[in-house]
Design a protein around this motif. Sequence first.
Motif, short mmCIF file in Angstrom:
data_model
loop_
_atom_site.label_atom_id
_atom_site.label_comp_id
_atom_site.label_asym_id
_atom_site.label_seq_id
_atom_site.Cartn_x
_atom_site.Cartn_y
_atom_site.Cartn_z
N PRO A 159 57.86 28.29 -7.79
CA PRO A 159 56.75 28.92 -7.06
C PRO A 159 56.28 30.19 -7.77
O PRO A 159 57.09 31.03 -8.13
N LYS A 160 54.98 30.27 -7.98
CA LYS A 160 54.41 31.47 -8.59
C LYS A 160 53.48 32.19 -7.62
O LYS A 160 53.06 33.31 -7.86
N ALA A 161 53.13 31.50 -6.55
CA ALA A 161 52.25 32.09 -5.54
C ALA A 161 52.37 31.24 -4.29
O ALA A 161 53.06 30.21 -4.30
N TYR A 162 51.71 31.69 -3.24
CA TYR A 162 51.68 30.93 -1.99
C TYR A 162 50.23 30.84 -1.55
O TYR A 162 49.46 31.79 -1.70
N GLY A 166 50.68 29.29 3.38
CA GLY A 166 52.08 29.63 3.14
C GLY A 166 52.81 28.61 2.29
O GLY A 166 54.02 28.71 2.11
N ALA A 202 46.76 43.04 -13.10
CA ALA A 202 46.85 43.44 -11.69
C ALA A 202 46.91 42.19 -10.81
O ALA A 202 46.37 41.13 -11.17
N SER A 203 47.55 42.33 -9.70
CA SER A 203 47.81 41.15 -8.85
C SER A 203 46.57 40.33 -8.54
O SER A 203 46.62 39.09 -8.61
N PRO A 204 45.43 40.94 -8.17
CA PRO A 204 44.25 40.11 -7.84
C PRO A 204 43.75 39.28 -9.02
O PRO A 204 43.00 38.31 -8.81
N TYR A 206 45.34 37.24 -10.74
CA TYR A 206 45.95 35.92 -10.67
C TYR A 206 45.30 35.05 -9.58
O TYR A 206 45.74 33.95 -9.34
N GLY A 207 44.29 35.62 -8.95
CA GLY A 207 43.57 34.86 -7.94
C GLY A 207 43.92 35.30 -6.54
O GLY A 207 45.09 35.57 -6.23
N THR A 208 42.91 35.38 -5.71
CA THR A 208 43.14 35.70 -4.30
C THR A 208 42.75 34.51 -3.42
O THR A 208 43.21 34.40 -2.30
N LYS A 213 44.23 30.64 -7.25
CA LYS A 213 45.69 30.73 -7.40
C LYS A 213 46.27 29.46 -8.03
O LYS A 213 47.30 29.50 -8.68
N ARG B 9 41.62 39.07 3.61
CA ARG B 9 42.97 38.66 3.93
C ARG B 9 43.68 39.69 4.80
O ARG B 9 44.61 39.37 5.51
N ARG B 27 49.58 41.59 -0.61
CA ARG B 27 49.47 42.97 -1.02
C ARG B 27 48.02 43.35 -1.21
O ARG B 27 47.14 42.52 -1.22
N ALA B 30 43.81 45.69 -6.60
CA ALA B 30 44.28 46.19 -7.89
C ALA B 30 44.90 47.57 -7.80
O ALA B 30 45.10 48.12 -6.74
N PRO B 75 51.98 36.67 1.15
CA PRO B 75 51.71 35.37 0.55
C PRO B 75 51.91 35.36 -0.97
O PRO B 75 52.04 34.30 -1.55
N ASP B 76 51.94 36.50 -1.58
CA ASP B 76 52.17 36.56 -3.03
C ASP B 76 53.53 37.15 -3.33
O ASP B 76 53.71 37.91 -4.27
N ALA B 78 56.09 35.65 -4.46
CA ALA B 78 56.80 35.00 -5.56
C ALA B 78 57.02 35.99 -6.69
O ALA B 78 56.21 36.87 -6.93
N ARG B 102 54.80 41.99 -15.40
CA ARG B 102 54.37 43.23 -14.74
C ARG B 102 55.29 43.58 -13.58
O ARG B 102 55.96 42.70 -13.04
N VAL B 104 54.84 45.30 -9.88
CA VAL B 104 53.92 45.83 -8.87
C VAL B 104 54.66 46.95 -8.14
O VAL B 104 55.72 46.72 -7.56
N GLU B 124 48.82 50.00 -4.21
CA GLU B 124 49.56 49.40 -5.33
C GLU B 124 49.12 49.99 -6.65
O GLU B 124 47.97 50.37 -6.83
N VAL B 126 50.05 48.79 -10.91
CA VAL B 126 50.73 47.75 -11.70
C VAL B 126 51.19 48.34 -13.02
O VAL B 126 50.43 49.05 -13.69
#
Lengths: 286, 129
Positions: A159-162, A166, A202-204, A206-208, A213, B9, B27, B30, B75-76, B78, B102, B104, B124, B126
Amino acid sequence: MVLRKRYPRYDAFLDTRNCSSRTNLDLTLEMRMGFRPINPAGGANTGTYNDYGSSSGTPRQIVKWTAAEWNAWKASFCSSAQAYWDAKFWIDNRQGAFALKVGKDVFIPNGYCRFKLIGSDASAGFHHHIIDVVRLAPSENWFGSHSTLYDSKDTNLVPKAYDSKGKPILQRAHVHEVGHLLGLGHVAIGQRGCPVTGDTNASPCYGTSDQDKKSVMGGGMRLDTIHGTAWLGAFNDFVAAQPQSPIYAPAPAKKRAPQVLMRRAYPRTVAEFEAGTLVTKLLPGR
Amino acid sequence: MLHATPLGRWRSFLTIAAIAVAGCSDRSAAENLQAPAAAETAKGAPMAEQKCENDPTSRSLCMIRMILDHVAQDPDRAGGGISEIKAASSTSYEVALPKEGRIVHRTYSFEVKEGSIRMNAPTERVESF
Ligand SMILES: [Zn+2]
């Protein structure tokens, strides 16, 4: 005819030798990766290695590579990553380049996008990329990898994302990493929360959305036409370097920008090319 | 307390947070983006609020439990788990969440009132490798 062009990340080959009324030219990206085993310090059989190879990273349990494990891992990495990226895209040759004569007819081939991944020890030979690899202890299920530091479990589907319901979105990390080595960035660069000028890790980025995702350049395994960009760039460079063909040179108005396809499109006659027809089924007698 | 960056979200976060003690959401966006939620907060829906004894240990336990619940519902989530939870002040914690390539670093801050604490939308940054 075989043309070659070197890029920092790979070499590109355009091969028309098998071209026919039904066979496209091969456009192959050949990537040479050199791997370096990371072993526990002092020749020990077990030890630790920090996430990201950084002093601030969390130490993870690692095991000394054996020759057999090391060779098996390299082979598995290369064969599975190559299989993932090979033969997934075609270039719609809207430039009308590389025309060939078959009998009295002229055909214009499209590009069949091939990927060849050659992995070997970094200690000898030429490599486009040098990658360090740790062998994780069986008890470890995660390691902080980065673009030049992999772990032995990066080929596993995890798993890399949800998604929004969920449900886990699974990915084999190494195919994502090879995407980066092909020059691809993360799926949502340029979208909200991931400016092109900012940190594209940055986290976003990777897709929101669930859709993003699930992209291979997000947290999933899905390929899209955008992921054929490296082949498209090479094709355009080959076309630009070609002298005008004595067989067929389309009028400028008939030329359009080549595009990446994710389904086979067979070579076209001049009439089909000039009409902008995409031949996705082999016609009788072809 | 209006912030300018609500992501869609986070609305679901708020809905759930209003029901559960500790909220859920993924989360924030950026680096250093204020995690959203503000519009709803202004309407009176707290991110997450918990009754809590006033002594420092009880407050710390409350805050850390709320943080853990938040991470658990992300949800993220992982990645490589939680590598650090560190007090940045008496009313805020920085949580490190290692991911591929990375870390976070998420900062959770709290508003402390007599007998209760309330979690603000986390922010956040990164750290890339
Ligand atoms: Zn990446």
